[in-house]
Design a protein around this motif. Structure first.
Motif, short mmCIF file in Angstrom:
data_model
loop_
_atom_site.label_atom_id
_atom_site.label_comp_id
_atom_site.label_asym_id
_atom_site.label_seq_id
_atom_site.Cartn_x
_atom_site.Cartn_y
_atom_site.Cartn_z
N GLN A 61 0.83 -1.21 0.00
CA GLN A 61 0.00 0.00 0.00
C GLN A 61 0.86 1.25 0.00
O GLN A 61 0.51 2.24 -0.63
N ALA A 62 2.00 1.21 0.65
CA ALA A 62 2.90 2.37 0.66
C ALA A 62 3.45 2.64 -0.73
O ALA A 62 3.55 3.79 -1.17
N ALA A 65 0.74 4.03 -2.83
CA ALA A 65 0.53 5.42 -2.43
C ALA A 65 1.55 6.33 -3.11
O ALA A 65 1.19 7.42 -3.59
N ASN A 66 2.80 5.91 -3.17
CA ASN A 66 3.82 6.69 -3.86
C ASN A 66 3.51 6.82 -5.34
O ASN A 66 3.72 7.88 -5.94
N ASP A 69 0.71 9.30 -5.56
CA ASP A 69 1.01 10.53 -4.83
C ASP A 69 0.00 10.83 -3.72
O ASP A 69 -0.63 11.88 -3.68
N THR A 70 -0.15 9.86 -2.83
CA THR A 70 -1.04 10.03 -1.69
C THR A 70 -0.47 9.25 -0.51
O THR A 70 0.64 8.75 -0.58
N SER A 71 -1.22 9.15 0.57
CA SER A 71 -0.75 8.43 1.76
C SER A 71 -1.20 6.97 1.71
O SER A 71 -2.14 6.61 1.01
N ARG A 72 -0.52 6.15 2.49
CA ARG A 72 -0.90 4.74 2.58
C ARG A 72 -2.31 4.58 3.13
O ARG A 72 -3.08 3.73 2.71
N GLU A 73 -2.67 5.44 4.07
CA GLU A 73 -4.00 5.40 4.66
C GLU A 73 -5.08 5.69 3.61
O GLU A 73 -6.14 5.06 3.60
N SER A 74 -4.82 6.64 2.72
CA SER A 74 -5.77 6.96 1.66
C SER A 74 -5.93 5.79 0.70
O SER A 74 -7.03 5.49 0.25
#
Length: 89
Positions: A61-62, A65-66, A69-74
């Motif tokens: 997920q990390a 996310a990269n 271009d967002t967070s892992r939580e998103s």
């Protein structure tokens, strides 16, 4: 390259097409909301990488996310929404 100009020209044209496609995808991602970027990334995996509607995402997920271009939580939240909406399994 001098020995076979037609072949060299085709290679250069193919590289240019690939570069333009990458630029188009990048530009599209900067203009969309995170949910749209995530959908585009999943479609890219489906269409261009795995060429199948069924696949396992090979990223954490990390890492995903990269990519968008967002967070892992998103990413976690959006994937859960996609699952709830029946878009993915």
């Amino acid at each position: 390259m001098n020995g076979n100009r037609d072949f060299s020209n085709e290679i250069i044209l193919e590289l240019c097409k690939n570069e333009l496609e990458s630029f188009r995808r990048c530009a599209n991602r900067t203009q969309k909301l995170i949910r749209g970027n995530m959908a585009d990334a999943l479609l890219d995996f489906s269409d261009h990488i795995f060429q199948s509607d069924t696949f396992t995402i090979p990223l954490s997920q990390a890492e995903l996310a990269n990519l968008v271009d967002t967070s892992r939580e998103s990413v976690s939240r959006i994937l859960a929404e996609f699952d709830k909406d029946g878009i993915i399994k």
